[in-house]
Design a protein around this motif. Structure first.
Motif, PDB file in Angstrom:
ATOM      1  N   HIS A  44      10.622  -2.809  -1.985  1.00  0.00           N
ATOM      2  CA  HIS A  44       9.615  -2.878  -0.929  1.00  0.00           C
ATOM      3  C   HIS A  44       8.643  -1.710  -1.049  1.00  0.00           C
ATOM      4  N   LEU A  45       9.157  -0.525  -1.325  1.00  0.00           N
ATOM      5  CA  LEU A  45       8.284   0.636  -1.491  1.00  0.00           C
ATOM      6  C   LEU A  45       7.395   0.478  -2.723  1.00  0.00           C
ATOM      7  N   LEU A  46       7.986  -0.011  -3.826  1.00  0.00           N
ATOM      8  CA  LEU A  46       7.191  -0.234  -5.039  1.00  0.00           C
ATOM      9  C   LEU A  46       6.091  -1.260  -4.785  1.00  0.00           C
ATOM     10  N   ARG A  47       6.343  -2.170  -3.871  1.00  0.00           N
ATOM     11  CA  ARG A  47       5.352  -3.207  -3.543  1.00  0.00           C
ATOM     12  C   ARG A  47       4.276  -2.689  -2.591  1.00  0.00           C
ATOM     13  N   THR A  48       4.634  -1.832  -1.653  1.00  0.00           N
ATOM     14  CA  THR A  48       3.710  -1.498  -0.566  1.00  0.00           C
ATOM     15  C   THR A  48       3.029  -0.142  -0.697  1.00  0.00           C
ATOM     16  N   VAL A  49       3.573   0.771  -1.487  1.00  0.00           N
ATOM     17  CA  VAL A  49       2.915   2.076  -1.640  1.00  0.00           C
ATOM     18  C   VAL A  49       1.557   1.878  -2.304  1.00  0.00           C
ATOM     19  N   ASP A  50       0.557   2.535  -1.773  1.00  0.00           N
ATOM     20  CA  ASP A  50      -0.826   2.385  -2.259  1.00  0.00           C
ATOM     21  C   ASP A  50      -1.034   3.299  -3.477  1.00  0.00           C
ATOM     22  N   PHE A  51      -1.262   2.669  -4.638  1.00  0.00           N
ATOM     23  CA  PHE A  51      -1.448   3.437  -5.870  1.00  0.00           C
ATOM     24  C   PHE A  51      -2.932   3.712  -6.168  1.00  0.00           C
ATOM     25  N   SER A  52      -3.812   3.235  -5.318  1.00  0.00           N
ATOM     26  CA  SER A  52      -5.251   3.456  -5.539  1.00  0.00           C
ATOM     27  C   SER A  52      -5.845   4.495  -4.599  1.00  0.00           C
ATOM     28  N   SER A  53      -5.139   4.808  -3.521  1.00  0.00           N
ATOM     29  CA  SER A  53      -5.660   5.748  -2.530  1.00  0.00           C
ATOM     30  C   SER A  53      -5.411   7.188  -2.964  1.00  0.00           C
ATOM     31  N   ASN A  54      -6.333   8.057  -2.590  1.00  0.00           N
ATOM     32  CA  ASN A  54      -6.202   9.484  -2.876  1.00  0.00           C
ATOM     33  C   ASN A  54      -5.930  10.296  -1.623  1.00  0.00           C
ATOM     34  N   ALA A  86      -0.714   9.018   0.897  1.00  0.00           N
ATOM     35  CA  ALA A  86      -0.458   8.129  -0.243  1.00  0.00           C
ATOM     36  C   ALA A  86       0.086   8.918  -1.434  1.00  0.00           C
ATOM     37  N   LYS A  87      -0.473  10.095  -1.681  1.00  0.00           N
ATOM     38  CA  LYS A  87       0.023  10.941  -2.774  1.00  0.00           C
ATOM     39  C   LYS A  87       1.472  11.365  -2.521  1.00  0.00           C
ATOM     40  N   LYS A  88       1.776  11.677  -1.259  1.00  0.00           N
ATOM     41  CA  LYS A  88       3.131  12.078  -0.909  1.00  0.00           C
ATOM     42  C   LYS A  88       4.108  10.931  -1.137  1.00  0.00           C
ATOM     43  N   GLU A  89       3.722   9.730  -0.743  1.00  0.00           N
ATOM     44  CA  GLU A  89       4.581   8.561  -0.948  1.00  0.00           C
ATOM     45  C   GLU A  89       4.809   8.308  -2.428  1.00  0.00           C
ATOM     46  N   ARG A  90       3.755   8.406  -3.226  1.00  0.00           N
ATOM     47  CA  ARG A  90       3.890   8.176  -4.665  1.00  0.00           C
ATOM     48  C   ARG A  90       4.799   9.228  -5.300  1.00  0.00           C
ATOM     49  N   PHE A  91       4.682  10.477  -4.823  1.00  0.00           N
ATOM     50  CA  PHE A  91       5.527  11.545  -5.376  1.00  0.00           C
ATOM     51  C   PHE A  91       7.003  11.260  -5.119  1.00  0.00           C
ATOM     52  N   TRP A  92       7.351  10.929  -3.879  1.00  0.00           N
ATOM     53  CA  TRP A  92       8.764  10.713  -3.561  1.00  0.00           C
ATOM     54  C   TRP A  92       9.302   9.432  -4.178  1.00  0.00           C
ATOM     55  N   LEU A  93       8.453   8.442  -4.334  1.00  0.00           N
ATOM     56  CA  LEU A  93       8.882   7.220  -5.008  1.00  0.00           C
ATOM     57  C   LEU A  93       9.178   7.506  -6.477  1.00  0.00           C
ATOM     58  N   GLU A  94       8.321   8.290  -7.099  1.00  0.00           N
ATOM     59  CA  GLU A  94       8.548   8.668  -8.497  1.00  0.00           C
ATOM     60  C   GLU A  94       9.789   9.555  -8.619  1.00  0.00           C
ATOM     61  N   ALA A  95       9.998  10.427  -7.628  1.00  0.00           N
ATOM     62  CA  ALA A  95      11.185  11.287  -7.639  1.00  0.00           C
ATOM     63  C   ALA A  95      12.461  10.457  -7.549  1.00  0.00           C
ATOM     64  N   THR A  96      12.427   9.364  -6.789  1.00  0.00           N
ATOM     65  CA  THR A  96      13.585   8.474  -6.686  1.00  0.00           C
ATOM     66  C   THR A  96      13.902   7.849  -8.034  1.00  0.00           C
ATOM     67  N   LEU A  97      12.878   7.369  -8.721  1.00  0.00           N
ATOM     68  CA  LEU A  97      13.087   6.787 -10.049  1.00  0.00           C
ATOM     69  C   LEU A  97      13.569   7.849 -11.038  1.00  0.00           C
ATOM     70  N   PHE A  98      13.054   9.068 -10.897  1.00  0.00           N
ATOM     71  CA  PHE A  98      13.499  10.150 -11.782  1.00  0.00           C
ATOM     72  C   PHE A  98      14.984  10.428 -11.594  1.00  0.00           C
ATOM     73  N   MET A  99      15.460  10.434 -10.342  1.00  0.00           N
ATOM     74  CA  MET A  99      16.875  10.692 -10.093  1.00  0.00           C
ATOM     75  C   MET A  99      17.755   9.589 -10.670  1.00  0.00           C
ATOM     76  N   LEU A 100      17.266   8.361 -10.674  1.00  0.00           N
ATOM     77  CA  LEU A 100      18.012   7.281 -11.325  1.00  0.00           C
ATOM     78  C   LEU A 100      18.101   7.535 -12.829  1.00  0.00           C
ATOM     79  N   LEU A 101      17.026   8.077 -13.395  1.00  0.00           N
ATOM     80  CA  LEU A 101      17.048   8.411 -14.821  1.00  0.00           C
ATOM     81  C   LEU A 101      17.951   9.610 -15.098  1.00  0.00           C
TER      82      LEU A 101
END
Length: 420
Positions: free
Chosen positions: A165-175, A179-194
């Motif tokens: 749901h987050l991957l679907r709804t987080v805005d990747f075009s907004s500055n 939006a930047k904060k959401e993208r950071f924590w979403l990427e951090a979640t994927l990093f922890m899985l890695l």
């Protein structure tokens, strides 16, 4: 018939079937853009293939579970290897239930990797049959552990849907800052899985290479009479020692990349003979996870969340939000029964008390309180959408710490679940 050999073969078959199932789910979702016909028909066709292969993997893992049970004479959930394999199987059972209700193939693209990581993590631990210690020799073991794991499995599927749901709804075009904060924590979640993948890759890689380092550590304890008693023990590493045990000397260490000496020493406040080894493992997991993340960023030349986002654009975010909530609504009462009520009954039988503030008990309670708060905020305060999905991510982090951090790092009555 050698039941344990059959069990091992079934486990390997399940692992590869899950891997193929994941690839077929990727083909079902990512292949929509390259299909020459109807994209919806393409997704349904490959989604059915992926589900069939994944279901065969579940059948193979069920075979592993019951044949190991027969071969060793007791239910295989008594150590980290057995419990984590059971948890992976339980996540698959929960996934099958949810996917049959909602028919969303993209859920498999997130859940199958989670299952693969869990059972790969399980394979790091010794797989030999171990006799039950007295505290585990109870039929309440079957009831408590299996229901707790099944509840956690539905909570894990809720996390998978919430992450989607987050991957679907987080805005990747907004500055904007939010939006930047959401993208950071979403990427951090994927990093922890890695990072979890990095742990598996590093352990298996050096194990296959036959790496070993050995240290002699001297510990000093003060008795009640005020006398200092020293004890010398050996610690064996299976990963190159970036961090050596506190107050230790090297007995033998294979060279890695020309380095045959530790770079640092574990801090003195980290207690326990294996504290340095565990810290070293955490460092290697972070390093390997960072390398994996860097390689993927180099290949795709963008954030991993931005790579996955376009695959979710055809999915109704409200459906993902509903799937996440329903999975947690199913898992929470099961977890309550297994991790709290049945656990307290077993504790009374095994240790003559219902509650003892053991670290595992405390973190099980924290997990229960967190998901209680999630359901309260969802039902009473209207926390839907992103806020609800972020809570599923936090909840899954708490579950993973309860399963891994408490079992392997914090000493307590549940220490038998961990192993070196």
């Amino acid at each position: 018939m050698n039941w344990l050999d059959l069990s091992s073969s079934a486990f390997i078959a399940a692992f590869f079937l899950y891997c193929f199932g994941f690839l077929f789910y990727v083909m079902a979702i990512a292949g929509r853009k390259w299909s020459h016909g109807d994209p919806v028909r393409h997704e349904r066709k490959w989604g059915r293939i992926a589900f069939t292969v994944s279901a065969l993997g579940l059948a193979a893992q069920l075979t592993f579970f019951f044949t190991r049970w027969i071969g060793q004479g007791h239910i295989p959930v008594s150590n980290m290897y057995e419990f984590m394999t059971f948890l992976g199987m339980a996540v698959m059972i929960a996934f099958v239930v949810i996917i049959l209700i909602y028919r969303k193939p993209i859920l498999g693209m997130v859940t199958l990797p989670l299952v693969i990581i869990i059972i790969s993590y399980a394979s790091v631990f010794p797989q030999e049959v171990q006799p039950l210690i007295p505290a585990l020799n109870s039929y309440w073991l079957k009831i408590h552990v299996t229901t707790a794991a099944l509840g956690e499995a539905f909570l894990a599927v809720g996390f998978a849907a919430g992450l989607l749901h987050l991957l679907r709804t987080v805005d990747f075009s907004s500055n904007t800052a939010s939006a930047k904060k959401e993208r950071f924590w979403l990427e951090a979640t994927l990093f922890m899985l890695l990072v979890a993948c990095g742990f598996i890759v590093s352990v298996f890689g050096f194990r296959m290479a036959g790496y070993e380092a050995e240290f002699k550590q001297e510990t000093v304890d003060v008795t009640g009479a005020g006398q200092a008693v020293s004890e010398t023990e050996t610690v064996i590493y299976s990963l190159p020692p970036i961090v050596q045990p506190f107050n230790s000397t090297v007995i033998q260490a294979d060279a890695f990349l020309g380095v045959d000496k530790p770079l640092a020493e574990a801090p003195s406040w980290m207690k326990g003979i294996n504290a340095g080894r565990k810290l070293n493992t955490v460092v290697w997991s972070l390093l390997t996870g960072a390398v994996l993340y860097g390689l993927l960023r180099l290949i795709f030349r963008k954030r991993l969340s931005a790579v996955i986002h376009p695959l979710t654009t055809d999915i109704d975010p409200d459906d993902l939000d509903e799937i996440s909530y329903r999975a947690i609504a199913i898992g929470f009462p099961i977890f309550t029964l297994g991790a709290l009520i049945f656990a307290m009954i077993w504790a009374q039988i095994a240790w003559s008390r219902f509650w003892g503030w053991d670290p595992k008990e405390v973190w099980a309670l924290i997990t229960w309180l967190f998901y209680s708060a999630y359901l309260h905020l969802r039902l009473s305060r209207g926390w839907h959408g992103k806020r609800s999905s972020w809570l599923t991510v936090i909840g899954f982090v708490i579950i993973m710490f309860t399963l891994i951090g408490v079992n392997l790092v914090i000493a307590g009555l549940h220490s038998y679940a961990g192993t070196k």
